[in-house]
Write a protein that holds these residues in place. Structure first.
Motif, PDB file in Angstrom:
ATOM      1  N   SER A   1       0.812  -1.222   0.000  1.00 45.44           N
ATOM      2  CA  SER A   1       0.000   0.000   0.000  1.00 45.44           C
ATOM      3  C   SER A   1       0.843   1.269   0.000  1.00 45.44           C
ATOM      4  N   VAL A   2       2.090   1.162   0.386  1.00 43.37           N
ATOM      5  CA  VAL A   2       2.991   2.309   0.312  1.00 43.37           C
ATOM      6  C   VAL A   2       3.414   2.572  -1.129  1.00 43.37           C
ATOM      7  N   ILE A   3       3.524   1.504  -1.922  1.00 50.61           N
ATOM      8  CA  ILE A   3       4.078   1.609  -3.274  1.00 50.61           C
ATOM      9  C   ILE A   3       3.009   1.560  -4.357  1.00 50.61           C
ATOM     10  N   SER A   4       2.128   0.563  -4.313  1.00 55.65           N
ATOM     11  CA  SER A   4       1.202   0.314  -5.420  1.00 55.65           C
ATOM     12  C   SER A   4       0.264   1.479  -5.734  1.00 55.65           C
ATOM     13  N   PRO A   5      -0.364   2.150  -4.748  1.00 55.48           N
ATOM     14  CA  PRO A   5      -1.227   3.287  -5.091  1.00 55.48           C
ATOM     15  C   PRO A   5      -0.494   4.388  -5.851  1.00 55.48           C
ATOM     16  N   GLN A   6       0.775   4.608  -5.510  1.00 60.87           N
ATOM     17  CA  GLN A   6       1.569   5.601  -6.234  1.00 60.87           C
ATOM     18  C   GLN A   6       1.758   5.180  -7.691  1.00 60.87           C
ATOM     19  N   ILE A   7       2.054   3.916  -7.903  1.00 56.09           N
ATOM     20  CA  ILE A   7       2.218   3.405  -9.265  1.00 56.09           C
ATOM     21  C   ILE A   7       0.915   3.529 -10.037  1.00 56.09           C
ATOM     22  N   LEU A   8      -0.187   3.114  -9.430  1.00 56.41           N
ATOM     23  CA  LEU A   8      -1.492   3.166 -10.096  1.00 56.41           C
ATOM     24  C   LEU A   8      -1.892   4.593 -10.430  1.00 56.41           C
ATOM     25  N   ALA A   9      -1.654   5.529  -9.499  1.00 59.28           N
ATOM     26  CA  ALA A   9      -2.002   6.933  -9.748  1.00 59.28           C
ATOM     27  C   ALA A   9      -1.170   7.501 -10.887  1.00 59.28           C
ATOM     28  N   THR A  10       0.105   7.153 -10.919  1.00 59.67           N
ATOM     29  CA  THR A  10       0.986   7.638 -11.991  1.00 59.67           C
ATOM     30  C   THR A  10       0.548   7.108 -13.348  1.00 59.67           C
ATOM     31  N   LEU A  11       0.225   5.821 -13.407  1.00 60.16           N
ATOM     32  CA  LEU A  11      -0.190   5.216 -14.676  1.00 60.16           C
ATOM     33  C   LEU A  11      -1.564   5.710 -15.114  1.00 60.16           C
TER      34      LEU A  11
ATOM     35  N   CYS B   1       7.535  12.278  -1.071  1.00 61.46           N
ATOM     36  CA  CYS B   1       8.642  11.369  -1.374  1.00 61.46           C
ATOM     37  C   CYS B   1       9.312  10.900  -0.079  1.00 61.46           C
ATOM     38  N   ALA B   2       9.564  11.846   0.838  1.00 60.42           N
ATOM     39  CA  ALA B   2      10.185  11.495   2.118  1.00 60.42           C
ATOM     40  C   ALA B   2       9.288  10.568   2.928  1.00 60.42           C
ATOM     41  N   ALA B   3       7.963  10.842   2.913  1.00 62.56           N
ATOM     42  CA  ALA B   3       7.016  10.002   3.655  1.00 62.56           C
ATOM     43  C   ALA B   3       6.964   8.597   3.067  1.00 62.56           C
ATOM     44  N   GLN B   4       6.926   8.516   1.733  1.00 59.08           N
ATOM     45  CA  GLN B   4       6.893   7.205   1.084  1.00 59.08           C
ATOM     46  C   GLN B   4       8.153   6.414   1.421  1.00 59.08           C
ATOM     47  N   PHE B   5       9.301   7.075   1.361  1.00 56.91           N
ATOM     48  CA  PHE B   5      10.571   6.421   1.678  1.00 56.91           C
ATOM     49  C   PHE B   5      10.583   5.943   3.129  1.00 56.91           C
ATOM     50  N   PHE B   6      10.083   6.777   4.044  1.00 58.80           N
ATOM     51  CA  PHE B   6      10.069   6.455   5.464  1.00 58.80           C
ATOM     52  C   PHE B   6       9.225   5.217   5.743  1.00 58.80           C
ATOM     53  N   PHE B   7       7.998   5.194   5.245  1.00 55.19           N
ATOM     54  CA  PHE B   7       7.108   4.069   5.527  1.00 55.19           C
ATOM     55  C   PHE B   7       7.540   2.803   4.782  1.00 55.19           C
ATOM     56  N   PHE B   8       8.098   2.982   3.586  1.00 57.22           N
ATOM     57  CA  PHE B   8       8.605   1.833   2.841  1.00 57.22           C
ATOM     58  C   PHE B   8       9.746   1.152   3.595  1.00 57.22           C
ATOM     59  N   THR B   9      10.680   1.948   4.135  1.00 60.69           N
ATOM     60  CA  THR B   9      11.808   1.361   4.852  1.00 60.69           C
ATOM     61  C   THR B   9      11.376   0.767   6.193  1.00 60.69           C
ATOM     62  N   ILE B  10      10.325   1.321   6.801  1.00 60.02           N
ATOM     63  CA  ILE B  10       9.781   0.699   8.012  1.00 60.02           C
ATOM     64  C   ILE B  10       9.295  -0.719   7.694  1.00 60.02           C
ATOM     65  N   CYS B  11       8.519  -0.841   6.623  1.00 60.55           N
ATOM     66  CA  CYS B  11       7.966  -2.150   6.246  1.00 60.55           C
ATOM     67  C   CYS B  11       9.063  -3.134   5.878  1.00 60.55           C
ATOM     68  N   ALA B  12      10.035  -2.675   5.082  1.00 62.99           N
ATOM     69  CA  ALA B  12      11.114  -3.565   4.649  1.00 62.99           C
ATOM     70  C   ALA B  12      11.961  -4.009   5.834  1.00 62.99           C
ATOM     71  N   GLY B  13      12.329  -3.058   6.702  1.00 68.20           N
ATOM     72  CA  GLY B  13      13.141  -3.403   7.866  1.00 68.20           C
ATOM     73  C   GLY B  13      12.408  -4.315   8.827  1.00 68.20           C
ATOM     74  N   SER B  14      11.149  -4.003   9.098  1.00 64.66           N
ATOM     75  CA  SER B  14      10.360  -4.827  10.025  1.00 64.66           C
ATOM     76  C   SER B  14      10.194  -6.237   9.486  1.00 64.66           C
ATOM     77  N   GLU B  15      10.006  -6.360   8.171  1.00 70.61           N
ATOM     78  CA  GLU B  15       9.845  -7.692   7.588  1.00 70.61           C
ATOM     79  C   GLU B  15      11.125  -8.502   7.699  1.00 70.61           C
ATOM     80  N   CYS B  16      12.279  -7.846   7.549  1.00 73.10           N
ATOM     81  CA  CYS B  16      13.556  -8.543   7.742  1.00 73.10           C
ATOM     82  C   CYS B  16      13.626  -9.162   9.130  1.00 73.10           C
ATOM     83  N   PHE B  17      13.342  -8.349  10.145  1.00 78.59           N
ATOM     84  CA  PHE B  17      13.410  -8.825  11.523  1.00 78.59           C
ATOM     85  C   PHE B  17      12.329  -9.867  11.819  1.00 78.59           C
ATOM     86  N   LEU B  18      11.138  -9.682  11.246  1.00 79.45           N
ATOM     87  CA  LEU B  18      10.055 -10.623  11.505  1.00 79.45           C
ATOM     88  C   LEU B  18      10.355 -11.997  10.907  1.00 79.45           C
TER      89      LEU B  18
END
Length: 318
Positions: A75-85, A97-114
């Motif tokens: 949900s951090v990435i796909s809506p942006q792609i869909l809106a652009t297309l 851009c900063a908000a998207q990067f922040f939440f994206f890295t939260i999800c990626a980092g948390s998934e690594c640890f999980l």
């Protein structure tokens, strides 16, 4: 846009898909199907785990949080792609851009640890099955999950602060489809050495540390499995880990390719394909991976859907 050479960038232009305008509609439909499938699959998994008492175990508790992370991830990435297309508007503000990067890295980092936590859970379950419920009490499970989230948030704060403390001057075109680290670093007009060292070293430590936890856990799991006398018993025990191993291989494989091998010769087009894979495809595939050979999930699904069909076909008399 940048205003003269002295002003900083206030917005970015995502040009990741502009090279193929003839594919805009097919890509829009494809990404929409991917996103809807991701939402349906992962939220379905969460609901199934919640409603079926047989799935109220530590393993499925962690799996439900993985599914939630995948929903947030997509949900951090796909809506942006869909809106652009859909709108052909490729502009994204600096703040967005900063908000998207922040939440994206939260999800990626948390998934690594999980994923590392889930490997540890499988090790405890297989090596000490009689003490499993004692060792993995609800309080322990919640502590491990909250620890994974806390590590993801703290890592995201560090990476976001380092990245967006850089200066972005004239060039504001990101040759990507979302605000990711490698293309942002390429746009910076200030010295990125210190930021890159901090970000790359920290990111590599996170990936390597979690990979080591997973590797050690599975080496101990293999050792425990080899002690099982029955070949059928060994196969059945290992099957409980097969789904997690598949998810780990896909997720960590793409992360290593994208971030640890960054700059080793891959083209921007290869980076885009890999990024689509781990931001869009993997969150969609995880529910399938964890349910395809999982008899507990299949049984729970049949029970829930069977109950639903009975409630629809049976009518009270009178």
């Amino acid at each position: 846009m940048a205003q003269n050479n002295l002003s900083s960038v206030t917005e970015f232009v995502l040009v990741g898909f502009t090279a193929h305008p003839d594919l805009k509609i097919p890509l829009l439909l494809l990404f929409l199907i991917f996103y809807l499938t991701t939402l349906l699959g992962n939220m379905g998994m969460v609901l199934l785990i919640q409603v079926d008492v047989q799935l109220h175990t530590p393993m499925y508790f962690f799996l439900s949080h993985l599914a939630l992370l995948d929903v947030c991830y997509a949900s951090v990435i796909s809506p942006q792609i869909l809106a652009t297309l859909a709108t052909s508007n490729t502009v994204i503000s600096y703040t967005q851009c900063a908000a998207q990067f922040f939440f994206f890295t939260i999800c990626a980092g948390s998934e690594c640890f999980l994923l590392a936590v889930m490997a540890y859970d499988r090790y405890v379950a297989i090596s000490n099955p009689l003490l499993y419920t004692v060792a993995m009490k609800p309080r322990v499970c919640w502590s491990l999950v909250l620890g994974a989230y806390a590590c993801g948030v703290s890592g995201s704060i560090l990476r976001t602060a380092c990245t967006f403390s850089l200066s972005f001057c004239e060039d504001n075109q990101i040759n990507f489809f979302f605000c990711d680290l490698p293309p942002l670093l390429k746009l910076a007009c200030s010295d990125t050495t210190n930021a890159e060292i901090t970000i790359v070293v920290f990111g590599n430590i996170v990936i390597v540390a979690n990979a080591v936890v997973i590797l050690v856990s599975y080496l101990l799991i293999i050792k425990a499995i080899l002690k099982v006398k029955s070949p059928g018993g060994r196969a059945k025990t290992f099957c409980t880990c097969a789904s997690h191993l598949t998810a780990v291989a896909l997720f960590f494989g793409t992360l290593i390719f994208m971030y640890m091998w960054s700059g080793s010769g891959q083209s921007p087009e290869e980076d885009k394909v890999v990024s689509v894979f781990y931001t869009v495809i993997i969150p969609m595939l995880n529910p399938l991976i964890y349910s395809l050979r999982n008899q507990d999930v299949k049984a729970a699904f049949k029970k829930v859907t069977g109950g639903f069909q009975v409630s629809r076909t049976c009518r009270p008399e009178g």
